[in-house]
Design a protein around this motif. Structure first.
Motif, PDB file in Angstrom:
ATOM      1  N   SER A 214      -3.227  -1.339  12.297  1.00 50.75           N
ATOM      2  CA  SER A 214      -3.692  -0.632  11.117  1.00 50.75           C
ATOM      3  C   SER A 214      -4.823   0.311  11.505  1.00 50.75           C
ATOM      4  CB  SER A 214      -4.178  -1.638  10.071  1.00 50.75           C
ATOM      5  OG  SER A 214      -4.599  -0.978   8.914  1.00 50.75           O
ATOM      6  N   GLN A 215      -4.740   1.542  10.993  1.00 52.11           N
ATOM      7  CA  GLN A 215      -5.789   2.517  11.265  1.00 52.11           C
ATOM      8  C   GLN A 215      -5.773   3.569  10.169  1.00 52.11           C
ATOM      9  OE1 GLN A 215      -5.554   4.373  15.106  1.00 52.11           O
ATOM     10  NE2 GLN A 215      -7.041   5.926  14.590  1.00 52.11           N
ATOM     11  N   GLU A 216      -6.899   3.801   9.558  1.00 49.88           N
ATOM     12  CA  GLU A 216      -7.077   4.840   8.546  1.00 49.88           C
ATOM     13  C   GLU A 216      -5.968   4.858   7.496  1.00 49.88           C
ATOM     14  OE1 GLU A 216      -7.821   8.645  10.289  1.00 49.88           O
ATOM     15  OE2 GLU A 216      -9.312   7.849  11.663  1.00 49.88           O
ATOM     16  N   GLY A 217      -5.670   3.722   6.921  1.00 50.70           N
ATOM     17  CA  GLY A 217      -4.687   3.641   5.858  1.00 50.70           C
ATOM     18  C   GLY A 217      -3.250   3.508   6.319  1.00 50.70           C
ATOM     19  N   GLU A 218      -3.011   3.682   7.611  1.00 50.28           N
ATOM     20  CA  GLU A 218      -1.662   3.503   8.142  1.00 50.28           C
ATOM     21  C   GLU A 218      -1.549   2.089   8.680  1.00 50.28           C
ATOM     22  OE1 GLU A 218       1.340   5.426  11.460  1.00 50.28           O
ATOM     23  OE2 GLU A 218      -0.813   5.683  11.707  1.00 50.28           O
TER      24      GLU A 218
END
Length: 111
Positions: free
Chosen positions: A74-78
């Motif tokens: 998970s990273q920046e909403g993804e």
């Protein structure tokens, strides 16, 4: 190799770009082994009807490079969740296996 060309096409890698060929060939070989492990023993090659699975597994594996061992990312909403890559294809493999068991037409047996 047709699978290599298909994988490169799906990954938007130009056919003339050979920089990743060794890595892609290894990924394809491992995907073939994975499919073959679900087929009857004695087969050395993945049947043409199931070659698309090798292609799809190879693309999935290539896209996972750098995230080995992770179950999710998970990273920046993804958010990406990784599962068993071959699981979606097991029913197609089983259907192919069943067709082979039921296909006795054209077989000569001597007793």
């Amino acid at each position: 190799m047709a699978v290599l060309d298909d994988v490169k096409l799906l990954l938007d890698i130009p056919e003339s770009d050979a920089d990743l060929d060794n890595k892609l060939n290894l990924i394809i070989k491992n995907a073939e082994r994975q499919v073959l492990s679900h087929l009857p023993s004695g087969l050395d090659n993945v049947p043409n009807e199931l070659e698309y699975i090798v292609c799809e597994l190879s693309v999935t594996r290539f896209n996972r490079l750098g995230n080995e061992g992770m179950s999710s990312y998970s990273q920046e909403g993804e958010s990406i969740t990784y599962g068993d890559d071959i699981a979606p294809y097991l029913s197609a493999i089983q259907a192919w296996n069943n067709m082979q068991k039921n296909n006795t037409r054209g077989v000569v047996r001597f007793l």
